[in-house]
Design a protein around this motif. Structure first.
Motif, mmCIF file in Angstrom:
data_model
loop_
_atom_site.group_PDB
_atom_site.id
_atom_site.type_symbol
_atom_site.label_atom_id
_atom_site.label_comp_id
_atom_site.label_asym_id
_atom_site.label_seq_id
_atom_site.Cartn_x
_atom_site.Cartn_y
_atom_site.Cartn_z
ATOM 1 N N GLU A 185 0.826 -1.200 0.000
ATOM 2 C CA GLU A 185 0.000 0.000 0.000
ATOM 3 C C GLU A 185 0.859 1.248 0.000
ATOM 4 O OE1 GLU A 185 -4.069 -1.450 2.256
ATOM 5 O OE2 GLU A 185 -2.426 -0.668 3.493
ATOM 6 N N ILE A 186 0.406 2.251 -0.763
ATOM 7 C CA ILE A 186 1.019 3.573 -0.733
ATOM 8 C C ILE A 186 -0.104 4.597 -0.575
ATOM 9 C CG2 ILE A 186 2.986 2.873 -2.149
ATOM 10 C CD1 ILE A 186 1.666 4.290 -4.524
ATOM 11 N N PRO A 187 0.183 5.792 -0.094
ATOM 12 C CA PRO A 187 -0.863 6.813 0.034
ATOM 13 C C PRO A 187 -1.469 7.146 -1.326
ATOM 14 C CG PRO A 187 1.097 7.439 1.278
ATOM 15 C CD PRO A 187 1.487 6.253 0.448
ATOM 16 N N ARG A 188 -2.756 7.449 -1.336
ATOM 17 C CA ARG A 188 -3.417 7.829 -2.588
ATOM 18 C C ARG A 188 -2.709 8.999 -3.256
ATOM 19 N NH1 ARG A 188 -9.355 8.811 -1.604
ATOM 20 N NH2 ARG A 188 -8.563 10.599 -0.480
ATOM 21 N N ARG A 189 -2.281 9.962 -2.488
ATOM 22 C CA ARG A 189 -1.598 11.127 -3.057
ATOM 23 C C ARG A 189 -0.375 10.694 -3.861
ATOM 24 N NH1 ARG A 189 -1.422 16.543 -1.516
ATOM 25 N NH2 ARG A 189 -2.728 16.008 0.283
ATOM 26 N N GLN A 190 0.405 9.751 -3.310
ATOM 27 C CA GLN A 190 1.580 9.263 -4.027
ATOM 28 C C GLN A 190 1.179 8.516 -5.295
ATOM 29 O OE1 GLN A 190 4.100 6.647 -1.714
ATOM 30 N NE2 GLN A 190 5.494 6.248 -3.426
ATOM 31 N N PHE A 191 0.120 7.714 -5.197
ATOM 32 C CA PHE A 191 -0.339 6.988 -6.382
ATOM 33 C C PHE A 191 -0.750 7.955 -7.488
ATOM 34 C CE2 PHE A 191 -3.924 5.338 -8.862
ATOM 35 C CZ PHE A 191 -3.300 4.261 -9.479
ATOM 36 N N LEU A 192 -1.481 8.993 -7.132
ATOM 37 C CA LEU A 192 -1.928 9.953 -8.142
ATOM 38 C C LEU A 192 -0.755 10.697 -8.768
ATOM 39 C CD1 LEU A 192 -5.112 11.377 -6.358
ATOM 40 C CD2 LEU A 192 -5.009 9.704 -8.223
ATOM 41 N N GLN A 193 0.278 10.961 -7.991
ATOM 42 C CA GLN A 193 1.473 11.594 -8.542
ATOM 43 C C GLN A 193 2.158 10.666 -9.543
ATOM 44 O OE1 GLN A 193 3.612 12.478 -4.926
ATOM 45 N NE2 GLN A 193 2.647 14.484 -4.678
ATOM 46 N N LEU A 194 2.254 9.378 -9.187
ATOM 47 C CA LEU A 194 2.834 8.404 -10.111
ATOM 48 C C LEU A 194 1.990 8.276 -11.373
ATOM 49 C CD1 LEU A 194 3.834 5.646 -7.534
ATOM 50 C CD2 LEU A 194 5.420 6.912 -8.997
ATOM 51 N N LEU A 195 0.679 8.230 -11.194
ATOM 52 C CA LEU A 195 -0.231 8.124 -12.328
ATOM 53 C C LEU A 195 -0.049 9.296 -13.281
ATOM 54 C CD1 LEU A 195 -2.733 6.991 -13.827
ATOM 55 C CD2 LEU A 195 -4.151 8.244 -12.179
ATOM 56 N N SER A 196 0.059 10.500 -12.751
ATOM 57 C CA SER A 196 0.217 11.688 -13.583
ATOM 58 C C SER A 196 1.470 11.583 -14.451
ATOM 59 C CB SER A 196 0.286 12.937 -12.701
ATOM 60 O OG SER A 196 0.517 14.092 -13.470
ATOM 61 N N ARG A 197 2.527 11.026 -13.889
ATOM 62 C CA ARG A 197 3.776 10.901 -14.652
ATOM 63 C C ARG A 197 3.730 9.722 -15.618
ATOM 64 N NH1 ARG A 197 8.413 7.901 -13.944
ATOM 65 N NH2 ARG A 197 7.768 7.192 -11.859
ATOM 66 N N LEU A 198 3.306 8.562 -15.130
ATOM 67 C CA LEU A 198 3.381 7.347 -15.938
ATOM 68 C C LEU A 198 2.375 7.344 -17.080
ATOM 69 C CD1 LEU A 198 3.839 4.686 -13.098
ATOM 70 C CD2 LEU A 198 5.602 5.826 -14.470
ATOM 71 N N SER A 199 1.252 8.022 -16.900
ATOM 72 C CA SER A 199 0.228 8.039 -17.950
ATOM 73 C C SER A 199 0.721 8.738 -19.220
ATOM 74 C CB SER A 199 -1.037 8.717 -17.443
ATOM 75 O OG SER A 199 -0.803 10.085 -17.137
ATOM 76 N N LYS A 200 1.776 9.517 -19.097
ATOM 77 C CA LYS A 200 2.321 10.249 -20.254
ATOM 78 C C LYS A 200 3.347 9.414 -21.012
ATOM 79 C CE LYS A 200 1.738 14.804 -18.076
ATOM 80 N NZ LYS A 200 1.157 14.328 -16.809
ATOM 81 N N HIS A 201 3.728 8.264 -20.478
ATOM 82 C CA HIS A 201 4.762 7.423 -21.091
ATOM 83 C C HIS A 201 4.105 6.271 -21.841
ATOM 84 C CE1 HIS A 201 7.822 8.774 -17.772
ATOM 85 N NE2 HIS A 201 7.435 9.760 -18.566
ATOM 86 N N GLN A 202 3.845 6.447 -23.108
ATOM 87 C CA GLN A 202 3.217 5.391 -23.891
ATOM 88 C C GLN A 202 4.235 4.312 -24.248
ATOM 89 O OE1 GLN A 202 -0.097 5.220 -24.363
ATOM 90 N NE2 GLN A 202 -0.124 7.053 -23.070
ATOM 91 N N LEU A 203 3.866 3.069 -24.048
ATOM 92 C CA LEU A 203 4.750 1.964 -24.382
ATOM 93 C C LEU A 203 4.711 1.677 -25.882
ATOM 94 C CD1 LEU A 203 4.062 -0.517 -21.437
ATOM 95 C CD2 LEU A 203 5.599 1.457 -21.547
#
Length: 244
Positions: A201-219
């Motif tokens: 588990e990680i805090p939701r805030r941290q997850f949303l920060q990761l999501l914001s960054r990773l969603s921009k990296h298309q495989l």
């Protein structure tokens, strides 16, 4: 905080931080499972979960369960089992069959009704939802499915009809996913099964920060082409004995 009812003509969601604390993460009700709404939800860290025939419920829990692929757990017994090569693995060869099997897997009932099946099938056909299949001969005996959001994969459900099938699916998928640049698997809510595989588990805030960054990296597109998956058993990390 007040629960928000979604508007029929809009795919906008309230901010995830507005979700209720009890039940943990319930954010909104209503709407539909059309492709635009589902994609809007996943790109904001929100997912649907509800009983068939009931109103759609949308969630963004705090904390959030995630699996960082380098942290995946492979016990010595599972490693020995996988090195025997009891199964073969494919990607996106039988998406509808995997979703159907996940719906049948739960003895206590399932949230995967026809509305869910249709919604995620549409996502799959447009290239946004993927499945991993585990085969024994020509029999589908395990698998998982979810939604890709850049270099984040949002796991939705898995099933297993033979020993270790779903565990093997996760391990082989992690190899394939990271090979093409994947960085994180969203497990939504922690349970004993995902915890045994290395999720935490990680805090939701941290997850949303990761999501914001990773969603921009298309495989690369070839990551998600229908294909056989070739396990690399030498790359499987081993859980220390005191953590097995």
């Amino acid at each position: 905080m007040q629960l928000v009812k979604l508007e029929a003509n809009s795919v906008n969601f309230p901010e995830p931080e507005m979700a209720l604390q009890e039940p943990n993460g319930l954010l909104a009700i209503g709407g539909d499972l059309t492709q635009p709404r589902l994609l809007s939800a996943y790109y904001q860290g929100i997912f649907p979960w509800f009983d068939p025939g009931e109103m759609i419920l949308w969630w963004s829990p705090d904390p959030r369960a995630v699996l960082f692929p380098p942290e995946r757990h492979v016990s010595r017994s599972l490693r020995r089992f996988m090195r025997q090569e009891p199964y073969r693995f494919t990607l996106n060869r039988a998406f509808a069959d995997v979703v159907h099997a996940c719906a049948q897997q739960r003895s206590e009932g399932t949230w995967i009704g026809q509305l869910v099946k249709h919604g995620y099938q549409d996502l799959h056909e447009s290239g946004h939802a993927q499945s991993v299949e585990v085969w024994s001969g020509d029999e589908l005996i395990g698998g998982m499915y979810g939604v890709s959001v850049g270099s984040l994969f949002c796991g939705e459900s898995m099933f297993s009809r033979q020993i270790n099938a779903s565990k093997c699916a996760v391990m082989i998928f992690c190899q394939h996913f990271t090979h093409y640049g994947g960085e994180l698997i969203d497990c939504q809510v922690l349970n004993p099964h995902t915890a045994s595989l290395g999720a935490r588990e990680i805090p939701r805030r941290q997850f949303l920060q990761l999501l914001s960054r990773l969603s921009k990296h298309q495989l690369p597109p070839e990551c998600w082409l229908p294909q056989d998956l070739s396990p690399r058993y030498e790359d499987l990390p081993i859980v220390p004995r005191d953590r097995e």
